[in-house]
Design an enzyme around this catalytic site. Sequence first.
Site, PDB file in Angstrom:
ATOM      1  N   ASP A   1      40.942 -25.224  21.305  1.00 38.13           N
ATOM      2  CA  ASP A   1      41.448 -26.595  21.168  1.00 38.13           C
ATOM      3  C   ASP A   1      41.364 -27.365  22.480  1.00 38.13           C
ATOM      4  O   ASP A   1      41.749 -28.534  22.532  1.00 38.13           O
ATOM      5  CB  ASP A   1      42.914 -26.570  20.701  1.00 38.13           C
ATOM      6  CG  ASP A   1      43.025 -26.388  19.190  1.00 38.13           C
ATOM      7  OD1 ASP A   1      41.963 -26.243  18.552  1.00 38.13           O
ATOM      8  OD2 ASP A   1      44.139 -26.382  18.667  1.00 38.13           O
TER       9      ASP A   1
ATOM     10  N   ASP B   1      15.704 -68.370  12.333  1.00 41.51           N
ATOM     11  CA  ASP B   1      15.678 -66.910  12.222  1.00 41.51           C
ATOM     12  C   ASP B   1      16.733 -66.410  11.252  1.00 41.51           C
ATOM     13  O   ASP B   1      16.486 -65.485  10.472  1.00 41.51           O
ATOM     14  CB  ASP B   1      15.911 -66.265  13.596  1.00 41.51           C
ATOM     15  CG  ASP B   1      14.701 -66.405  14.502  1.00 41.51           C
ATOM     16  OD1 ASP B   1      13.581 -66.342  13.978  1.00 41.51           O
ATOM     17  OD2 ASP B   1      14.881 -66.594  15.711  1.00 41.51           O
TER      18      ASP B   1
ATOM     19  N   GLY C   1      14.696 -53.087   9.743  1.00 41.64           N
ATOM     20  CA  GLY C   1      14.305 -52.209   8.653  1.00 41.64           C
ATOM     21  C   GLY C   1      13.137 -52.758   7.851  1.00 41.64           C
ATOM     22  O   GLY C   1      12.398 -52.004   7.209  1.00 41.64           O
ATOM     23  N   MET C   2      12.927 -54.077   7.889  1.00 38.26           N
ATOM     24  CA  MET C   2      11.842 -54.693   7.145  1.00 38.26           C
ATOM     25  C   MET C   2      10.481 -54.374   7.748  1.00 38.26           C
ATOM     26  O   MET C   2       9.443 -54.588   7.127  1.00 38.26           O
ATOM     27  CB  MET C   2      12.046 -56.202   7.087  1.00 38.26           C
ATOM     28  CG  MET C   2      13.296 -56.611   6.344  1.00 38.26           C
ATOM     29  SD  MET C   2      13.617 -58.368   6.430  1.00 38.26           S
ATOM     30  CE  MET C   2      12.217 -59.003   5.527  1.00 38.26           C
TER      31      MET C   2
END
Length: 508
Positions: free
Chosen positions: A36, A294, A429-430
């Site tokens: 721990d 944009d 992502g495009m």
Amino acid sequence: MKLAYWMYSGPAHIGTLRIASSFKNVHAIMHAPLGDDYFNVMRSMLERDRNFTPVTASIVDRHVLARGSQEKVINNITRKDKEESPDLLILTPTCTSSILQEDLNNFVQRASMETESDVILADVNHYRVNELQASDRTLEQIVSFYLNKAKKLKTLDLQKTTKPSVNIIGLLSLGFHHQHDLVDLKRLFNDLDIEINQIIPENASVKELNLLPKAWFNFVPYREAGLLTAKRLYDEFDMPYVDITPMGLLNIKATIQRIQSILSDCNCVRNYDNYINLQTKYVSQAAWFSRSIDCQNLTGKTAIVFGDATHAAAMTKILVKEMGIDVLWAGTYCLNDEQWFQQQVKDLCSKIIITDDHNLVGDMIAKTEPNAIFGTQMERHIGKRLNIPCGVISSPVHIQNFPLSYKPFLGYEGTNQIADLIYNSFTLGMEDHLLDLFGGHDTTESLTSTLSADNLIKWSPEALKELGKIPGFVRGKVKRNTEKFAASKEYDLISLEIMYEAKEKVNS
């Protein structure tokens, strides 16, 4: 107690250790089994900081289980007192010490008779509170201890500073972009001509906590740590506090107007309207950018938000009111802040999720299929599996959340960082299909409509080849829609014919 491979907030003792390690010359002793004591490694690795007081583990081993741990704990406390000469020693209980039902308060009282340092026991119930709640409680406990001590010694300074001043409460180690946020908060108060009286607990000395009442007001940037302390100072010294997080243009404006109101109540009339307008127009690019050509690409886009209460609520407001993006649902894992969170976002999204179950969050994301996710590192992993872009906006922290470059989330500079994060999350992502055009690859796995499903539907080689021809920025959605169709028809294998059939049904 919970056994899990992922938790949004850690056990209570981690919150206490974060507070202790944030102060200067405060030493924490953790009564726990071997294993721990990972906090020192986590702190030094993530924050890349060598100048912090390490935590000492008073190990619970077989000898302790056989004979009890009283002498061992007391010896560790007195040893650290002699070796380190700390201002404060704080004994941190854990679930293990609670199971053993040891009287740690008795240990502290005995040890304090032999030490030069102050010694206290962290007053947190490890079965009822998590890391964030424990950090809030521990900070309030330390502040109260030294204010009471100052009263007894008659060293409490209640004389207000000549110029308007503020205490910033809740900046601590391992916080999400806290170091960067602090830079911008200092700039903000400097621009407002307000002196900073104390910043606690980050790099603060407990010997100077008696100076807290000198400030005109207190500022709590994050609800998760500092709110209890601010309320204590308000109840005892009638010190007003601001608990609006200056994240996003609207929240920054509300924060400054609240500060202006507090100063006015103190017979210090100031008007910050011109400052707000200038900063919004020339320092922050977010207002202009949200109206630019944009951002027209974001029209009709959807998102979900999940994180701690502070960041999730602020981000939801930014997306809806400043960027014009539809938030399908927003949620937080801070169960204790459910009422406040619902009040903040009830008019901004159609559904509110309050849970600390990451499986439920993953299933909700898979079902609602947003264009982008704004969440924690767990949501980033979920988004990667679903081929949905994700911007990380909240703890739990990761090495990526401690960049060497300057990336605040609060203040006017923070609005630029957030605008970039939002725009890039939706648009980058495009361009994934360019990877295919130039010899890239797709590693996204086949998924059913929920992440927690036991059985995955298989794809034939011909269907996978056809799927690979679809541009990357829509491939994930096509895959999920096809698998939903196959599941509804109870198909185990998706062939080329089923893929075309699904396309016709979805488009009809």
